[in-house]
Design a protein around this motif. Structure first.
Motif, PDB file in Angstrom:
ATOM      1  N   PHE A  14      -7.593   1.434  -3.136  1.00 19.68           N
ATOM      2  CA  PHE A  14      -8.262   0.749  -2.027  1.00 19.68           C
ATOM      3  C   PHE A  14      -9.768   0.825  -2.193  1.00 19.68           C
ATOM      4  N   GLY A  39      -5.356   0.191   4.647  1.00 20.33           N
ATOM      5  CA  GLY A  39      -5.527   0.114   3.200  1.00 20.33           C
ATOM      6  C   GLY A  39      -5.085   1.359   2.461  1.00 20.33           C
ATOM      7  N   ASP A  64       0.807  -1.221   0.000  1.00 18.70           N
ATOM      8  CA  ASP A  64       0.000   0.000   0.000  1.00 18.70           C
ATOM      9  C   ASP A  64       0.839   1.270   0.000  1.00 18.70           C
ATOM     10  N   ALA A  84      -5.282  -1.494  -2.300  1.00 13.37           N
ATOM     11  CA  ALA A  84      -4.512  -0.767  -1.296  1.00 13.37           C
ATOM     12  C   ALA A  84      -4.034   0.531  -1.924  1.00 13.37           C
TER      13      ALA A  84
END
Length: 136
Positions: free
Chosen positions: A74, A125, A45, A70
């Protein structure tokens, strides 16, 4: 008469400055992130959004076997909290194998039921760690 000439000169100078002044225009700023990386077990992420190895993400990061995304891609809920095993993250010293973009998942490695998953960090996320969270 001198006052009239002085006022006329000031008026002409004012018009010249007004005409010569550059016009300010608003600029639009757009950020395009492109297409999400195609990785078999999800992607990190944080930039450069490389593919994560099997075991980095817990099962809550997958819906029907599909990674929920992510970083800028996300697709989880606003209050999402998911476990990761940060020992598989390069920022924590991981130097092992990672899949390449476009690779397919191995059939015996189900992403919705990661075997023997040992999560040691909770992430949202969007690239933020929310502290440690043990999940076995």
């Amino acid at each position: 008469m001198n006052i009239f000439k002085g006022l006329a000169l000031v008026a002409v100078a004012g018009v010249c400055f007004t005409v010569a002044a550059p016009k300010a225009s608003a600029q639009e700023v757009r950020l395009e992130v492109g297409v999400a990386p195609q990785c078999p077990y999800g992607y990190y992420d944080t930039t450069p959004y490389g593919c994560a190895p099997y075991g980095y993400y817990g099962s809550e990061w997958f819906s029907g076997g599909t990674f929920i995304g992510a970083g800028p891609w996300f697709h989880g809920s606003e209050n999402f909290q998911g476990h990761v095993n940060n020992r598989y993250h390069p920022e924590h010293g991981y130097r092992g194998a990672t899949p390449q973009r476009g690779e397919k998942a191995e059939p015996n490695r189900r992403v919705d039921k990661v075997s023997h998953f040992k999560g040691n960090e909770v992430r949202d996320g969007r690239g933020h760690s929310n502290g440690n969270g043990k999940k076995h």
